[in-house]
Design a protein around this motif. Sequence first.
Motif, short mmCIF file in Angstrom:
data_model
loop_
_atom_site.label_atom_id
_atom_site.label_comp_id
_atom_site.label_asym_id
_atom_site.label_seq_id
_atom_site.Cartn_x
_atom_site.Cartn_y
_atom_site.Cartn_z
N SER A 417 0.83 -1.21 0.00
CA SER A 417 0.00 0.00 0.00
C SER A 417 0.87 1.26 0.00
O SER A 417 0.58 2.23 -0.71
N CYS A 418 1.96 1.23 0.77
CA CYS A 418 2.87 2.38 0.83
C CYS A 418 3.53 2.62 -0.52
O CYS A 418 3.65 3.76 -0.98
N ILE A 419 3.96 1.54 -1.17
CA ILE A 419 4.58 1.67 -2.50
C ILE A 419 3.58 2.29 -3.48
O ILE A 419 3.94 3.19 -4.26
N TYR A 420 2.33 1.85 -3.42
CA TYR A 420 1.30 2.35 -4.33
C TYR A 420 0.99 3.82 -4.06
O TYR A 420 0.91 4.63 -4.98
N ARG A 425 7.46 5.49 -6.95
CA ARG A 425 8.57 6.34 -7.42
C ARG A 425 9.83 6.20 -6.57
O ARG A 425 10.83 6.82 -6.88
N TYR A 426 9.78 5.40 -5.49
CA TYR A 426 10.90 5.41 -4.55
C TYR A 426 11.47 4.01 -4.32
O TYR A 426 10.83 2.99 -4.59
N GLY A 427 12.70 4.01 -3.80
CA GLY A 427 13.37 2.76 -3.48
C GLY A 427 13.02 2.26 -2.10
O GLY A 427 12.27 2.89 -1.34
N ALA A 428 13.63 1.12 -1.74
CA ALA A 428 13.30 0.46 -0.48
C ALA A 428 13.62 1.35 0.73
O ALA A 428 12.86 1.39 1.70
N MET A 480 11.41 -4.38 -9.32
CA MET A 480 12.40 -3.32 -9.22
C MET A 480 12.62 -2.72 -10.60
O MET A 480 12.75 -3.45 -11.58
N ALA A 481 12.66 -1.40 -10.66
CA ALA A 481 12.87 -0.73 -11.94
C ALA A 481 13.96 0.31 -11.79
O ALA A 481 14.22 0.82 -10.70
N GLY A 482 14.62 0.65 -12.90
CA GLY A 482 15.68 1.65 -12.83
C GLY A 482 17.05 1.01 -12.78
O GLY A 482 17.19 -0.21 -12.77
N GLY A 483 18.08 1.85 -12.74
CA GLY A 483 19.45 1.35 -12.78
C GLY A 483 20.11 1.29 -11.43
O GLY A 483 19.80 0.46 -10.59
N ALA A 484 21.05 2.23 -11.20
CA ALA A 484 21.85 2.20 -9.97
C ALA A 484 21.00 2.45 -8.73
O ALA A 484 21.34 1.99 -7.64
N THR A 487 13.77 1.72 -8.16
CA THR A 487 12.53 2.02 -7.46
C THR A 487 11.68 0.76 -7.37
O THR A 487 11.88 -0.19 -8.14
N LEU A 488 10.73 0.77 -6.44
CA LEU A 488 9.86 -0.37 -6.24
C LEU A 488 8.51 -0.11 -6.90
O LEU A 488 7.98 1.00 -6.84
N ALA A 489 7.96 -1.15 -7.52
CA ALA A 489 6.66 -1.03 -8.18
C ALA A 489 5.87 -2.31 -7.94
O ALA A 489 6.45 -3.39 -7.70
N LEU A 490 4.56 -2.19 -7.98
CA LEU A 490 3.70 -3.35 -7.78
C LEU A 490 3.65 -4.20 -9.04
O LEU A 490 3.69 -3.68 -10.16
N SER A 491 3.53 -5.51 -8.86
CA SER A 491 3.36 -6.42 -9.98
C SER A 491 1.89 -6.81 -10.08
O SER A 491 1.08 -6.46 -9.22
N GLN A 492 1.55 -7.55 -11.12
CA GLN A 492 0.17 -8.04 -11.26
C GLN A 492 -0.21 -8.91 -10.07
O GLN A 492 -1.33 -8.86 -9.58
#
Length: 607
Positions: A417-420, A425-428, A480-484, A487-492
């Motif tokens: 819920s926090c990630i959503y 847009r943010y990392g762990a 996880m998305a992005g490079g160095a 960021t965290l994103a929800l999956s299906q």
Amino acid sequence: MDKRQALKKHFGYTTFRQGQEGLIDQILSGRDVLGIMPTGGGKSICYQLPALLSEGTAIVVSPLISLMKDQVDGLLENGVPSTYINSSLSPEELSRREEAILEGRCKLVYVAPERLDTRDFLAIASRIRISLVAVDEAHCISQWGHDFRPSYKEIPRFIRKLPQRPPVAAFTATATRFVKEEIKSLLELDSPYEVATGFDRPNLFYKVAKPQNKLRYVADYVEGQHPDGAGIIFCATRKAVESLAKELQKKGHSVEAYHAGFESEQRKAVQENFMFDRTRIIVATNAFGMGIDKPDVRFVIHYNMPKNMEAYYQEAGRAGRDGGDSECILLYSPADIVKQKLIIANNAEMGATDRDDLLRGNLQTLVNHCHTQECLRASILGYFGESQEVENCGRCGNCLDESEQVDMTTEAQKILSCIYRTNQRYGAGTIIKVLRGSKDKRIQDLGLDGQSTYGIMADRSEGLIKEIIMHLIAQGFVQMAGGAYPTLALSQASRQLLKGEARFHLRQERLDAAEPGKKGKPRRSREDGSLSEAASGLYAHLVSIRKKLAEERQLPAYLVFGNATLLEMAQAAPRNREEMLEVKGVGEKKFESYGPIFLEGIRAYGG
């Protein structure tokens, strides 16, 4: 002499292992081949036997000097005329070996890839009949592999300069599907016959441990569970190698350090002490791994996490090459991930963004492996594209873990819920601060302290929330998305968890803050554990005979006879030449050298 006669005479076996015969037949027919076989799976015989049976000399490209010497020593013990050419030789010795090659007195010549494009070696190669070019550790030619070596690019150039192209045979124990295709392309293999016998090593026990005190864990393990077995402990840095080796030495263990910062003579001495059983444990960087062919390594511990799954599989695979039960333990800590990411960042080259992203992705795959609650063997095989049909292998720490499964669905839902709600847009690190209600100025500047999820896990530790996040990633609920700075994103799959249609569990052991210590019964891995009392005594007697012979002839003990051969010898107790030659690993040349001595030892032991 046909292939089976040669197999028995020189190598002591009456049957081929899986995949060997097809590769050998194709090489003998003049076709290129690619063999992907696990460490200890018998790759060497696949090119050594065709070389022995063909006219001319086989060129074997090998990446390390120590590997060359071990292979050649073993071949000479088996009655196969061979040599190696590398920088360790004096000019006089080099000249003698070059003369022997030109006179056709060597069936196999081992060389480093750097030597292939030198004028002197090209001159020799153009004057002899080359029966085969065999490339060991072929994955080194791929820049996308875990151990890329630019010098391997010399191999196809060398082959193109030969008066006549011989069959080319490439072998590796570690190659993903992508790396396999690169090997075929870069080595310019011509419609190669391919064999992949699988990546499973049934005799290896895999475990991931997360101790609060790594040093104590390793000291307890070495003392309590393996007081006799040889082992390798891999560390990420030279500093860690020297520090751990000193601590274990203080505790009275037979330990030496090894890394690339030592002088060549010192590295050679350490390696020989290990190979000759004068040192029981080596603490080393990965500079040590590929060059070790010691078959009776009973455990490999990764004190720090390696850079990816391929490197882990390769280094862990130094254990149990003789087929005996062995253990591979990976010690996990978040600090290791940070170190590996720094290494990737520091090694980054201009325009190498794709490679950097790949390296970070490969690292994350290994991190996910450390956090999976499923079978560790299935995790490894899945990475290499193999499926594991059995859900419980019974030979890994996860499958044998009987600790309670704790329902952490509510905690997982709060994190998702926090990630959503922070727009993915943010990392762990930022997510953890929001959940714990951090007063960090950046959190306030971003307005994240006004989120509905701000502070809803204030009663939970940073370490626990991070552990849950890593498991959510490993189980596919979070991406996880992005490079160095990913960021965290929800999956299906996360939708099902948020709606309560799926549950999320963690084992109690993974939630405990307490150190694992020595939980569970020590696992037996002594080679003689399945023998009767009488046979066990004879085995010990044969081991002592082997030790004496090895010392007299200045050879590693396994080059006299391997442990598996001595085990069968102890069980069968052969009484004459014919019965001794029935033992696997006893060929005619080995019998001439050692058979009568061991027969006398068996007779003397039996009275």
